[in-house]
Design a protein around this motif. Structure first.
Motif, PDB file in Angstrom:
ATOM      1  N   TYR A 118      35.769  35.097  35.331  1.00  0.00           N
ATOM      2  CA  TYR A 118      36.979  34.483  34.797  1.00  0.00           C
ATOM      3  C   TYR A 118      37.447  33.332  35.693  1.00  0.00           C
ATOM      4  O   TYR A 118      37.770  32.239  35.203  1.00  0.00           O
ATOM      5  N   TYR A 119      37.443  33.568  36.994  1.00  0.00           N
ATOM      6  CA  TYR A 119      37.912  32.528  37.907  1.00  0.00           C
ATOM      7  C   TYR A 119      36.912  31.379  38.017  1.00  0.00           C
ATOM      8  O   TYR A 119      37.284  30.206  37.968  1.00  0.00           O
ATOM      9  N   LEU A 120      35.643  31.701  38.153  1.00  0.00           N
ATOM     10  CA  LEU A 120      34.625  30.664  38.379  1.00  0.00           C
ATOM     11  C   LEU A 120      34.391  29.782  37.158  1.00  0.00           C
ATOM     12  O   LEU A 120      33.900  28.652  37.296  1.00  0.00           O
ATOM     13  N   THR A 121      34.710  30.276  35.976  1.00  0.00           N
ATOM     14  CA  THR A 121      34.506  29.480  34.754  1.00  0.00           C
ATOM     15  C   THR A 121      35.792  28.818  34.268  1.00  0.00           C
ATOM     16  O   THR A 121      35.799  28.218  33.187  1.00  0.00           O
ATOM     17  N   TRP A 122      36.855  28.937  35.032  1.00  0.00           N
ATOM     18  CA  TRP A 122      38.154  28.432  34.570  1.00  0.00           C
ATOM     19  C   TRP A 122      38.089  26.943  34.212  1.00  0.00           C
ATOM     20  O   TRP A 122      38.569  26.520  33.146  1.00  0.00           O
ATOM     21  N   ASP A 123      37.529  26.127  35.101  1.00  0.00           N
ATOM     22  CA  ASP A 123      37.483  24.678  34.871  1.00  0.00           C
ATOM     23  C   ASP A 123      36.245  24.235  34.097  1.00  0.00           C
ATOM     24  O   ASP A 123      36.099  23.047  33.785  1.00  0.00           O
ATOM     25  N   LYS A 124      35.346  25.180  33.800  1.00  0.00           N
ATOM     26  CA  LYS A 124      34.111  24.828  33.086  1.00  0.00           C
ATOM     27  C   LYS A 124      34.234  25.055  31.585  1.00  0.00           C
ATOM     28  O   LYS A 124      33.595  24.361  30.800  1.00  0.00           O
ATOM     29  N   TRP A 125      35.010  26.051  31.216  1.00  0.00           N
ATOM     30  CA  TRP A 125      35.201  26.321  29.786  1.00  0.00           C
ATOM     31  C   TRP A 125      36.389  25.483  29.310  1.00  0.00           C
ATOM     32  O   TRP A 125      37.542  25.902  29.418  1.00  0.00           O
ATOM     33  N   VAL A 126      36.113  24.320  28.790  1.00  0.00           N
ATOM     34  CA  VAL A 126      37.170  23.402  28.376  1.00  0.00           C
ATOM     35  C   VAL A 126      37.011  23.078  26.894  1.00  0.00           C
ATOM     36  O   VAL A 126      36.032  23.457  26.253  1.00  0.00           O
ATOM     37  N   ASN A 127      38.017  22.384  26.384  1.00  0.00           N
ATOM     38  CA  ASN A 127      38.027  21.955  24.982  1.00  0.00           C
ATOM     39  C   ASN A 127      37.877  23.157  24.048  1.00  0.00           C
ATOM     40  O   ASN A 127      38.669  24.081  24.099  1.00  0.00           O
ATOM     41  N   ASP A 128      36.819  23.169  23.241  1.00  0.00           N
ATOM     42  CA  ASP A 128      36.661  24.243  22.254  1.00  0.00           C
ATOM     43  C   ASP A 128      36.411  25.608  22.896  1.00  0.00           C
ATOM     44  O   ASP A 128      36.708  26.643  22.306  1.00  0.00           O
ATOM     45  N   ARG A 129      35.842  25.606  24.096  1.00  0.00           N
ATOM     46  CA  ARG A 129      35.525  26.865  24.768  1.00  0.00           C
ATOM     47  C   ARG A 129      36.740  27.474  25.474  1.00  0.00           C
ATOM     48  O   ARG A 129      36.678  28.612  25.920  1.00  0.00           O
ATOM     49  N   LYS A 130      37.811  26.719  25.575  1.00  0.00           N
ATOM     50  CA  LYS A 130      38.968  27.202  26.328  1.00  0.00           C
ATOM     51  C   LYS A 130      39.585  28.439  25.682  1.00  0.00           C
ATOM     52  O   LYS A 130      40.031  29.347  26.377  1.00  0.00           O
ATOM     53  N   ARG A 131      39.605  28.481  24.358  1.00  0.00           N
ATOM     54  CA  ARG A 131      40.143  29.669  23.693  1.00  0.00           C
ATOM     55  C   ARG A 131      39.283  30.898  23.993  1.00  0.00           C
ATOM     56  O   ARG A 131      39.795  32.006  24.099  1.00  0.00           O
ATOM     57  N   GLY A 132      37.989  30.685  24.133  1.00  0.00           N
ATOM     58  CA  GLY A 132      37.112  31.784  24.522  1.00  0.00           C
ATOM     59  C   GLY A 132      37.423  32.275  25.922  1.00  0.00           C
ATOM     60  O   GLY A 132      37.334  33.475  26.208  1.00  0.00           O
ATOM     61  N   HIS A 133      37.814  31.357  26.782  1.00  0.00           N
ATOM     62  CA  HIS A 133      38.184  31.739  28.137  1.00  0.00           C
ATOM     63  C   HIS A 133      39.473  32.547  28.144  1.00  0.00           C
ATOM     64  O   HIS A 133      39.621  33.496  28.939  1.00  0.00           O
ATOM     65  N   VAL A 134      40.398  32.205  27.265  1.00  0.00           N
ATOM     66  CA  VAL A 134      41.630  32.985  27.148  1.00  0.00           C
ATOM     67  C   VAL A 134      41.304  34.399  26.693  1.00  0.00           C
ATOM     68  O   VAL A 134      41.849  35.386  27.223  1.00  0.00           O
ATOM     69  N   ARG A 135      40.387  34.530  25.723  1.00  0.00           N
ATOM     70  CA  ARG A 135      39.981  35.870  25.257  1.00  0.00           C
ATOM     71  C   ARG A 135      39.319  36.655  26.380  1.00  0.00           C
ATOM     72  O   ARG A 135      39.502  37.874  26.493  1.00  0.00           O
ATOM     73  N   LEU A 136      38.558  35.948  27.238  1.00  0.00           N
ATOM     74  CA  LEU A 136      37.955  36.603  28.397  1.00  0.00           C
ATOM     75  C   LEU A 136      39.035  37.178  29.301  1.00  0.00           C
ATOM     76  O   LEU A 136      38.903  38.294  29.829  1.00  0.00           O
ATOM     77  N   GLY A 137      40.136  36.442  29.470  1.00  0.00           N
ATOM     78  CA  GLY A 137      41.243  36.920  30.279  1.00  0.00           C
ATOM     79  C   GLY A 137      41.878  38.180  29.704  1.00  0.00           C
ATOM     80  O   GLY A 137      42.197  39.123  30.435  1.00  0.00           O
ATOM     81  N   PHE A 138      42.040  38.216  28.392  1.00  0.00           N
ATOM     82  CA  PHE A 138      42.609  39.413  27.765  1.00  0.00           C
ATOM     83  C   PHE A 138      41.651  40.607  27.863  1.00  0.00           C
ATOM     84  O   PHE A 138      42.082  41.751  28.012  1.00  0.00           O
ATOM     85  N   ASN A 139      40.354  40.351  27.768  1.00  0.00           N
ATOM     86  CA  ASN A 139      39.373  41.437  27.959  1.00  0.00           C
ATOM     87  C   ASN A 139      39.414  41.970  29.383  1.00  0.00           C
ATOM     88  O   ASN A 139      39.275  43.179  29.614  1.00  0.00           O
ATOM     89  N   LEU A 140      39.588  41.070  30.344  1.00  0.00           N
ATOM     90  CA  LEU A 140      39.728  41.481  31.738  1.00  0.00           C
ATOM     91  C   LEU A 140      40.973  42.360  31.906  1.00  0.00           C
ATOM     92  O   LEU A 140      40.933  43.394  32.598  1.00  0.00           O
ATOM     93  N   ALA A 141      42.068  41.967  31.271  1.00  0.00           N
ATOM     94  CA  ALA A 141      43.301  42.758  31.349  1.00  0.00           C
ATOM     95  C   ALA A 141      43.094  44.147  30.757  1.00  0.00           C
ATOM     96  O   ALA A 141      43.581  45.147  31.308  1.00  0.00           O
ATOM     97  N   LEU A 142      42.353  44.220  29.650  1.00  0.00           N
ATOM     98  CA  LEU A 142      42.089  45.517  29.030  1.00  0.00           C
ATOM     99  C   LEU A 142      41.243  46.397  29.944  1.00  0.00           C
ATOM    100  O   LEU A 142      41.521  47.598  30.093  1.00  0.00           O
ATOM    101  N   THR A 143      40.227  45.822  30.581  1.00  0.00           N
ATOM    102  CA  THR A 143      39.378  46.580  31.491  1.00  0.00           C
ATOM    103  C   THR A 143      40.177  47.098  32.682  1.00  0.00           C
ATOM    104  O   THR A 143      40.008  48.240  33.120  1.00  0.00           O
ATOM    105  N   SER A 144      41.072  46.269  33.201  1.00  0.00           N
ATOM    106  CA  SER A 144      41.922  46.697  34.319  1.00  0.00           C
ATOM    107  C   SER A 144      42.820  47.856  33.900  1.00  0.00           C
ATOM    108  O   SER A 144      43.014  48.812  34.660  1.00  0.00           O
ATOM    109  N   TRP A 145      43.350  47.784  32.696  1.00  0.00           N
ATOM    110  CA  TRP A 145      44.209  48.862  32.214  1.00  0.00           C
ATOM    111  C   TRP A 145      43.420  50.158  32.003  1.00  0.00           C
ATOM    112  O   TRP A 145      43.911  51.241  32.312  1.00  0.00           O
ATOM    113  N   LEU A 146      42.195  50.035  31.495  1.00  0.00           N
ATOM    114  CA  LEU A 146      41.366  51.227  31.295  1.00  0.00           C
ATOM    115  C   LEU A 146      41.077  51.927  32.620  1.00  0.00           C
ATOM    116  O   LEU A 146      41.037  53.157  32.688  1.00  0.00           O
TER     117      LEU A 146
END
Length: 461
Positions: A118-146
């Motif tokens: 999530y951190y290393l791809t922050w500046d690489k996933w841009v434009n159309d891929r940025k929404r995918g990066h946001v979803r990655l963040g929410f998946n990370l949050a779910l894993t942390s909660w689990l």
């Protein structure tokens, strides 16, 4: 007692675990469970405002750095310190929750991989891929909660194993009576703590005044939105606590030590709410006052979490696993055997099996090590010498009086386990405790196993 015992006499075994565990819980709740979700939400706002994206990345870096260093080390530290202090409890929990811990480990490894990605791809996933990066963040949050959701089942089990006491099944142990109420409490607590931690980052981040005002309002609303859920979870959790633990809670409220803490926590929560409302309605210009106000919620939430964990540990007494394993490391079902034969006969790591007049003092020391050192020190934190001095004063202590007290101490102090040994061992323990009234000799615990009499000591020289 199936294991050799480590004893840290100045700090105390339970304070050692408390320092490590509370540090770990604060980090995981605030920065991992709640932190990843608030970062994902801020990154989503960054889709329309680049300043939000920059601040979210800076927050992630701070949280990422702490969770993967101090958080990971204290997580391992809990295993290490608990295995030293009360190995029987850890062994019992592993037997019940092996597959739960295995699953939690998989979730944790996944969480670490995702946070790195999530951190290393922050500046690489841009434009159309940025929404995918946001979803990655929410998946990370779910894993942390689990990860937290699995561990909470084990923490709740230690308070009330429920039907596991009769059927001994993994499912009944996992879905115990306090599991869902405690999860409903800890989840919004983690979110509120995440808001306080984000305030801390904002206080020391160079941003425009306009963005600081927007971020202040967002974080304040975040905290306020989760507070009602925290209140409901607290009420549900309180109602699920067994009556015996409620009695311990009432005992705690009668002591000045706990009362002052609770009042302090209550006052600071009120102050925190007033600060949050102030920030929400007015906003605060940059400067020292602004930083002090933003840091305050973070400090308050740490104090609250520390007192909550401390209270939870206290009310669970005299058990470390409810109605199964006492805080001294002896199983409840073993008490009839131990009180008949004595604990020295069945403990593998002692040098005295039979008590005589010649070895009674040394035997008492062995009994003290086995039965008392999980909670007490000799002259350190929660000192047994200090406790006895408050009870019996500075006059010479009496063997018969202390022997009789040891037989009924669990009735007068309901958070203490019953004495697990026989009459001879109570007398030996009483004699050893009396020797401490004027003794300055440090208690070294596991370091002196195998040395119990003067003859033994001479042989080792």
């Amino acid at each position: 007692m199936d294991f050799p015992l480590y004893h840290l006499d100045f700090l105390g075994n339970r304070l050692l675990i408390a320092i490590v565990a509370i540090t770990h819980v604060v980090i995981t709740h605030a920065l991992a469970v709640g932190g990843m979700l608030i970062i994902a939400c801020m990154e989503r706002k960054g889709l329309y405002d680049p300043e939000w994206d920059r601040f979210a990345k800076k927050t992630l870096f701070s949280f990422f750095l702490i969770t993967t260093t101090v958080g990971a080390m204290t997580g391992v530290g809990i295993w290490f310190s608990a295995s030293l202090v009360n190995p029987t409890s850890i062994a019992s929990l592993i037997r019940v929750f092996f597959w739960a811990w295995f699953t939690e480990w998989i979730c944790f490894v996944t969480e670490v991989i995702l946070i790195l990605y999530y951190y290393l791809t922050w500046d690489k996933w841009v434009n159309d891929r940025k929404r995918g990066h946001v979803r990655l963040g929410f998946n990370l949050a779910l894993t942390s909660w689990l990860t937290m959701a699995i561990i909470v089942a084990i923490l709740a089990f230690m308070m009330d194993p429920g039907n596991w006491l009769t059927d001994k099944s993994f499912l009944s142990g996992f879905v115990n009576p306090i599991y869902l109420p405690q999860l409903a409490f800890r989840t919004p607590l983690a979110m509120v703590m995440a808001g306080g931690s984000t305030f801390l980052v904002l206080a020391f981040t160079q941003v425009s005044d306009d963005f600081r005002k927007k971020a202040t309002k967002f974080i304040s609303k975040w905290i306020l939105a989760w507070l009602p859920f925290l209140g409901l979870g607290s009420y549900w959790y309180l109602q699920a606590i067994p009556d015996s633990m409620r009695a311990n809670f009432n005992v705690a409220l009668t002591t000045q030590e706990f009362t002052s803490w609770y009042k302090g926590v209550l006052y600071t929560i009120v102050i925190a709410i007033l600060f949050v409302l102030l920030l929400t309605l007015k906003g605060i210009k940059t400067g020292r006052l602004s930083k002090a106000v933003m840091v305050t919620p973070f400090i308050i939430f740490i104090i609250f979490m520390g007192q909550f964990e401390r209270s939870r540990e206290f009310i669970r007494k005299p058990y470390v696993i409810g109605n199964y394993l006492y805080a001294n490391g002896f199983r409840k079902d073993d008490y009839p055997l131990l009180q008949r034969d004595g604990i020295l006969k069945h403990a593998p790591y002692v040098s005295i099996r039979e008590i005589t007049e010649q070895n009674k003092l040394a035997a008492g020391r062995e009994v003290f090590n086995l039965t008392c050192t999980r909670c007490h020190t000799v002259n350190g934190v929660n000192s047994v010498v200090t406790k006895l001095s408050h009870m019996y004063g500075s006059n010479p202590w009496n063997v018969e009086t202390i022997t009789n007290y040891l037989a009924v101490m669990h009735q007068t102090r309901i958070f203490m386990p019953p004495f697990p040994g026989n009459e001879k061992e109570r007398q030996a323990l009483a004699k050893y405790l009396i020797s401490l009234q004027y003794s300055q000799e440090p208690f070294e615990g596991v370091q002196v196993i195998g040395i119990s009499t003067e003859e033994d000591k001479k042989e080792t020289r």
